[in-house]
Design an enzyme around this catalytic site. Structure first.
Site, PDB file in Angstrom:
ATOM      1  N   HIS A  93       0.826  -1.212   0.000  1.00 55.51           N
ATOM      2  CA  HIS A  93       0.000   0.000   0.000  1.00 55.51           C
ATOM      3  C   HIS A  93       0.852   1.251   0.000  1.00 55.51           C
ATOM      4  O   HIS A  93       1.954   1.267   0.548  1.00 55.51           O
ATOM      5  CB  HIS A  93      -0.950   0.017   1.210  1.00 55.51           C
ATOM      6  CG  HIS A  93      -0.269  -0.214   2.515  1.00 55.51           C
ATOM      7  ND1 HIS A  93       0.049  -1.467   2.977  1.00 55.51           N
ATOM      8  CD2 HIS A  93       0.167   0.657   3.462  1.00 55.51           C
ATOM      9  CE1 HIS A  93       0.642  -1.374   4.155  1.00 55.51           C
ATOM     10  NE2 HIS A  93       0.737  -0.090   4.473  1.00 55.51           N
ATOM     11  N   HIS A 129       0.936   5.095   1.358  1.00 58.37           N
ATOM     12  CA  HIS A 129       0.367   6.092   2.272  1.00 58.37           C
ATOM     13  C   HIS A 129       0.397   7.438   1.556  1.00 58.37           C
ATOM     14  O   HIS A 129       1.440   7.838   1.034  1.00 58.37           O
ATOM     15  CB  HIS A 129       1.225   6.221   3.536  1.00 58.37           C
ATOM     16  CG  HIS A 129       1.223   5.027   4.430  1.00 58.37           C
ATOM     17  ND1 HIS A 129       0.426   4.941   5.547  1.00 58.37           N
ATOM     18  CD2 HIS A 129       1.921   3.865   4.385  1.00 58.37           C
ATOM     19  CE1 HIS A 129       0.640   3.786   6.165  1.00 58.37           C
ATOM     20  NE2 HIS A 129       1.549   3.102   5.482  1.00 58.37           N
TER      21      HIS A 129
HETATM   22  P1  5GP Z   1       1.894  -0.033   7.433  1.00 59.63           P
HETATM   23  O1  5GP Z   1       2.571   0.212   8.734  1.00 59.63           O
HETATM   24  O2  5GP Z   1       1.651  -1.498   7.175  1.00 59.63           O
HETATM   25  O3  5GP Z   1       2.583   0.657   6.290  1.00 59.63           O
HETATM   26  O4  5GP Z   1       0.508   0.711   7.544  1.00 59.63           O
HETATM   27  C1  5GP Z   1      -0.707   0.072   7.754  1.00 59.63           C
HETATM   28  C2  5GP Z   1      -1.729   1.158   7.979  1.00 59.63           C
HETATM   29  O5  5GP Z   1      -2.998   0.558   7.916  1.00 59.63           O
HETATM   30  C3  5GP Z   1      -1.614   1.830   9.351  1.00 59.63           C
HETATM   31  O6  5GP Z   1      -1.400   3.213   9.164  1.00 59.63           O
HETATM   32  C4  5GP Z   1      -2.941   1.518  10.013  1.00 59.63           C
HETATM   33  O7  5GP Z   1      -3.451   2.597  10.756  1.00 59.63           O
HETATM   34  C5  5GP Z   1      -3.836   1.163   8.847  1.00 59.63           C
HETATM   35  N1  5GP Z   1      -4.859   0.200   9.169  1.00 59.63           N
HETATM   36  C6  5GP Z   1      -4.680  -0.993   9.800  1.00 59.63           C
HETATM   37  N2  5GP Z   1      -5.844  -1.661   9.911  1.00 59.63           N
HETATM   38  C7  5GP Z   1      -6.789  -0.887   9.309  1.00 59.63           C
HETATM   39  C8  5GP Z   1      -8.191  -1.040   9.101  1.00 59.63           C
HETATM   40  O8  5GP Z   1      -8.817  -2.044   9.474  1.00 59.63           O
HETATM   41  N3  5GP Z   1      -8.829  -0.031   8.465  1.00 59.63           N
HETATM   42  C9  5GP Z   1      -8.181   1.078   8.017  1.00 59.63           C
HETATM   43  N4  5GP Z   1      -8.897   2.006   7.407  1.00 59.63           N
HETATM   44  N5  5GP Z   1      -6.850   1.265   8.201  1.00 59.63           N
HETATM   45  C10 5GP Z   1      -6.158   0.288   8.837  1.00 59.63           C
END
Ligand code: 5GP
Ligand code: ZN
Length: 137
Positions: free
Chosen positions: A100, A102
């Site tokens: 993903h 951000h």
């Molecule tokens: P990562 O650290 O993997 O790059 O970011 C994952 C992101 O996904 C985090 O910023 C977290 O807040 C978001 N996230 C995790 N679970 C959910 C969810 O169930 N719904 C939404 N909308 N965001 C999520």
């Protein structure tokens, strides 16, 4: 769809999310724990864990969606700037193993700090650049 992947479940609607954009390839929704308001996540509908196993075409789809969203997020949040980031693997802060982007609105004086830089020694700089160039050949 990969079993147990929460982002795949968001695409299918099995887990609710605030979708802000969708086309036949990608899905974008608001991060549930935003760094700033308007913080969106852009995912591909194909499940891939991270940049290493995402085909170039799918990465292009993600970036095209980020490009589409960027001015809209800035406008709607009245942001002063925007970060686009991608965490790959746990050591880099990735928690959800569905690749993903951000897309994060930024504001002057929002209190966030950039990663600290450190000084390269000239030897290290040359060594690292040589190793990367050699590996790319
Ligand atoms: P990562 O650290 O993997 O790059 O970011 C994952 C992101 O996904 C985090 O910023 C977290 O807040 C978001 N996230 C995790 N679970 C959910 C969810 O169930 N719904 C939404 N909308 N965001 C999520
Ligand atoms: Zn997934």
């Amino acid at each position: 769809m990969t079993n147990g992947c929460i982002f795949c479940k968001i695409v299918t609607g099995d887990i609710p999310a605030e979708r802000v954009y969708e086309n036949e390839k990608v899905y974008a929704f608001l991060d549930i724990r935003p760094i700033n308001r308007g913080h969106a996540l852009v995912i591909h509908k194909h499940h891939h864990a991270d940049i290493f196993d995402t085909p170039e075409e799918d990465l292009k789809d993600l970036m095209a969606a980020a490009k589409h969203l960027a001015p809209v997020l800035v406008k709607t949040t009245k942001a002063d700037g925007l970060n686009i980031g991608m965490n790959n693997r746990g050591a880099a802060g990735q928690v959800v193993m569905h690749a993903h982007l951000h897309v994060i609105p930024r504001f002057v004086n929002d209190g966030l700090r950039h990663w600290p830089g450190r000084q390269y020694t000239p030897e290290e700089l040359k060594l690292d650049a040589d190793a990367i160039r050699k590996a790319l050949k």
